[in-house]
Design an enzyme around this catalytic site. Sequence first.
Site, mmCIF file in Angstrom:
data_model
loop_
_atom_site.group_PDB
_atom_site.id
_atom_site.type_symbol
_atom_site.label_atom_id
_atom_site.label_comp_id
_atom_site.label_asym_id
_atom_site.label_seq_id
_atom_site.Cartn_x
_atom_site.Cartn_y
_atom_site.Cartn_z
ATOM 1 N N CYS A 136 5.570 -9.014 -0.221
ATOM 2 C CA CYS A 136 5.713 -8.103 -0.831
ATOM 3 C C CYS A 136 7.132 -8.206 -1.775
ATOM 4 O O CYS A 136 7.804 -8.976 -1.461
ATOM 5 C CB CYS A 136 5.783 -6.745 -0.053
ATOM 6 S SG CYS A 136 4.599 -6.138 0.808
ATOM 7 N N CYS A 191 -4.536 -2.713 4.376
ATOM 8 C CA CYS A 191 -5.504 -3.720 4.405
ATOM 9 C C CYS A 191 -4.674 -5.136 5.113
ATOM 10 O O CYS A 191 -3.740 -5.143 4.754
ATOM 11 C CB CYS A 191 -6.397 -4.168 3.267
ATOM 12 S SG CYS A 191 -5.384 -4.830 1.972
ATOM 13 N N CYS A 232 -2.994 -1.666 -0.767
ATOM 14 C CA CYS A 232 -3.926 -2.522 -0.416
ATOM 15 C C CYS A 232 -4.312 -3.672 -1.423
ATOM 16 O O CYS A 232 -3.718 -3.454 -2.575
ATOM 17 C CB CYS A 232 -5.142 -1.977 -0.498
ATOM 18 S SG CYS A 232 -6.577 -2.482 0.690
#
Length: 162
Positions: free
Chosen positions: A96, A88, A9
């Site tokens: 990422c 989220c 998140c």
Amino acid sequence: MTTNVLILCTHNSARSVLAEGMLDHWARRFGKDVRAYSAGSAPSGRVNPCALEALGNAGVDTAGYRSKSWDTFTEQGAPEMRIVITVCDSAAAEQCPYWPGSPVKVHWGYPDPSNAPEAAKKDAFELTRQAIGYRMLQLLQLPIEDMNDHELQQALTKISKS
């Protein structure tokens, strides 16, 4: 071999911490060789006290929980993840880092209970903990160790739609 699961998140202060706590709690309770970790792309540096309270009320030991960067899990010596779950929408939309081992990735979004009005905040955290806990139970019912990445991806995506 332990199945490592990283839950992401943005701030690593509420939803990802709830998910880490519930997955570890259920895994220990049911004797599953699964280990949960949580992190954030822009960690707040503190775990929301309402998240710790909701986990504590559910019997989860929260000693040692802290808000940390996802970079921690790209460093040499970090545990290799089999599964990465974003909880989220903003973290799901971010680029990422490279995760060693190319884990299976899935998005299980939840509204941020931190945004609930003050009078409803504790209830919002408890409801989020319950919803996340249910999905973690579904994950633990999978024969993870016998599934290839494609089968695991399909099963986790199916859980996201339940």
